[in-house]
Design a protein around this motif. Structure first.
Motif, PDB file in Angstrom:
ATOM      1  N   GLU A  23      -3.510  34.337 -37.439  1.00 21.30           N
ATOM      2  CA  GLU A  23      -2.219  33.719 -37.146  1.00 21.30           C
ATOM      3  C   GLU A  23      -1.131  34.770 -36.917  1.00 21.30           C
ATOM      4  OE1 GLU A  23       0.716  30.242 -38.903  1.00 21.30           O
ATOM      5  OE2 GLU A  23      -1.099  30.779 -39.997  1.00 21.30           O
ATOM      6  N   HIS A  27       0.835  35.512 -33.429  1.00 20.16           N
ATOM      7  CA  HIS A  27       2.304  35.480 -33.381  1.00 20.16           C
ATOM      8  C   HIS A  27       2.847  36.762 -32.743  1.00 20.16           C
ATOM      9  CE1 HIS A  27       6.416  34.562 -34.559  1.00 20.16           C
ATOM     10  NE2 HIS A  27       6.482  35.763 -35.102  1.00 20.16           N
ATOM     11  N   ARG A  33      -3.048  30.914 -31.847  1.00 22.18           N
ATOM     12  CA  ARG A  33      -3.905  31.378 -32.936  1.00 22.18           C
ATOM     13  C   ARG A  33      -5.360  31.009 -32.701  1.00 22.18           C
ATOM     14  NH1 ARG A  33      -6.500  29.162 -36.786  1.00 22.18           N
ATOM     15  NH2 ARG A  33      -5.491  27.159 -36.519  1.00 22.18           N
TER      16      ARG A  33
END
Length: 70
Positions: A23, A27, A33
């Motif tokens: 994740e 980001h 993701r």
């Protein structure tokens, strides 16, 4: 070992060495993701542009994704 498998293994290895979750990597790379997981599971092959984004997010040279095992 296929190139896709090598990239997947190196992606996972580097991400884990940096103590980064899928994740967090997603980001930082501005990608989904789920896509990071699919790359690591060899469900998709990353484009050159995607390898560049991932390398930038991980702070590595993109060639690291292509390295063989020592």
């Amino acid at each position: 070992m296929s190139l896709r498998e090598r990239v997947a293994r190196n992606l996972r290895r580097v991400r884990q060495e940096k103590s980064m979750s899928q994740e967090e990597l997603a980001h930082r790379a501005h990608i989904n993701r789920n896509y990071v997981g699919m790359l690591e599971r060899e469900e998709f092959a990353a484009s050159v542009d995607m390898l560049d984004k991932l390398a930038l997010a991980l702070g590595i040279d993109p060639i690291e994704f292509l390295r063989g095992e020592d």
